[in-house]
Design a protein around this motif. Sequence first.
Motif, PDB file in Angstrom:
ATOM      1  N   TYR A   1      23.989   5.713 -16.432  1.00  0.00           N
ATOM      2  CA  TYR A   1      22.994   5.584 -15.376  1.00  0.00           C
ATOM      3  C   TYR A   1      21.609   5.816 -15.958  1.00  0.00           C
TER       4      TYR A   1
ATOM      5  N   PHE B   1      24.403   5.530  -4.998  1.00  0.00           N
ATOM      6  CA  PHE B   1      23.725   6.788  -4.720  1.00  0.00           C
ATOM      7  C   PHE B   1      22.628   6.630  -3.667  1.00  0.00           C
ATOM      8  N   GLY B   2      22.499   7.673  -2.837  1.00  0.00           N
ATOM      9  CA  GLY B   2      21.344   7.781  -1.971  1.00  0.00           C
ATOM     10  C   GLY B   2      20.173   8.325  -2.777  1.00  0.00           C
TER      11      GLY B   2
ATOM     12  N   LEU C   1      23.078   2.684 -11.622  1.00  0.00           N
ATOM     13  CA  LEU C   1      24.138   2.374 -12.574  1.00  0.00           C
ATOM     14  C   LEU C   1      23.695   1.251 -13.505  1.00  0.00           C
TER      15      LEU C   1
ATOM     16  N   LEU D   1      29.892   4.026  -7.945  1.00  0.00           N
ATOM     17  CA  LEU D   1      29.210   4.884  -6.987  1.00  0.00           C
ATOM     18  C   LEU D   1      27.842   4.309  -6.636  1.00  0.00           C
TER      19      LEU D   1
ATOM     20  N   LEU E   1      22.417  14.948  -3.519  1.00  0.00           N
ATOM     21  CA  LEU E   1      22.653  13.514  -3.553  1.00  0.00           C
ATOM     22  C   LEU E   1      24.004  13.189  -2.956  1.00  0.00           C
TER      23      LEU E   1
ATOM     24  N   LEU F   1      19.825   7.740  -8.997  1.00  0.00           N
ATOM     25  CA  LEU F   1      20.509   7.198 -10.170  1.00  0.00           C
ATOM     26  C   LEU F   1      20.838   5.730  -9.958  1.00  0.00           C
TER      27      LEU F   1
ATOM     28  N   ILE G   1      21.705   9.222 -17.992  1.00  0.00           N
ATOM     29  CA  ILE G   1      22.803  10.146 -17.675  1.00  0.00           C
ATOM     30  C   ILE G   1      24.128   9.394 -17.754  1.00  0.00           C
TER      31      ILE G   1
ATOM     32  N   GLY H   1      21.835  16.843 -15.191  1.00  0.00           N
ATOM     33  CA  GLY H   1      22.687  15.864 -14.541  1.00  0.00           C
ATOM     34  C   GLY H   1      23.225  16.402 -13.222  1.00  0.00           C
TER      35      GLY H   1
END
Lengths: 117, 109
Positions: free
Chosen positions: A36, B99-100, A46, B97, B88, A44, A93, B42
């Motif tokens: 990410y 993410f917001g 991807l 995934l 998050l 984040l 990350i 992270g």
Amino acid sequence: GAVVSQHPSWVICKSGTSVKIECRSLDFQATTMFWYRQFPKQSLMLMATSNEGSKATYEQGVEKDKFLINHASLTLSTLTVTSAHPEDSSFYICSASFNREFRDTQYFGPGTRLTVL
Amino acid sequence: TQLLEQSPQFLSIQEGENLTVYCNSSSVFSSLQWYRQEPGEGPVLLVTVVTGGEVKKLKRLTFQFGDARKDSSLHITAAQTGDTGLYLCAGGSQGNLIFGKGTKLSVKP
């Protein structure tokens, strides 16, 4: 358990050089690893997904020749930013999943701060 | 494009107060993850919820997945200064995934 490490934690490089970032799962075998990128005050995004021993799958808009991903073993994946430019400066990350059938639960590394001068 | 909207974006409260943050979408997710991220680090996984209507408790934190698996909430009881951070939510979709943008929580002593 489920610890993921990244190295280096931060790196500064000159424009045009290449930088390699390592991601390791320390106490489990990661069937899938994810990379990410996170810009300041953003979430984040991807970049790519990699399974051990196979080619990475890149998200739309991510240049595969610029961001080289190698997932040579079940505990190690590397991201190489080739010919880095200032706009590549970001927080990178990685995450890892150990359940091939359920990849949603991902454990994240501490991140690598890349600054390109 | 699947999107996860988190609200509020920022929340500043006093120690001891209760709070709820929300994660909403028009899309159905296979699962919902909540993470907490400290500056320069992270995200750390707090919980995974999979079943619609599922409720999970982690000490003072209560997580709920909506019946339709489109939304989720995180409730913190008696917040402590150590709860400060970026929360998050992330929805599972086809093995990836989404993410917001996160809720930045500040708990003042």
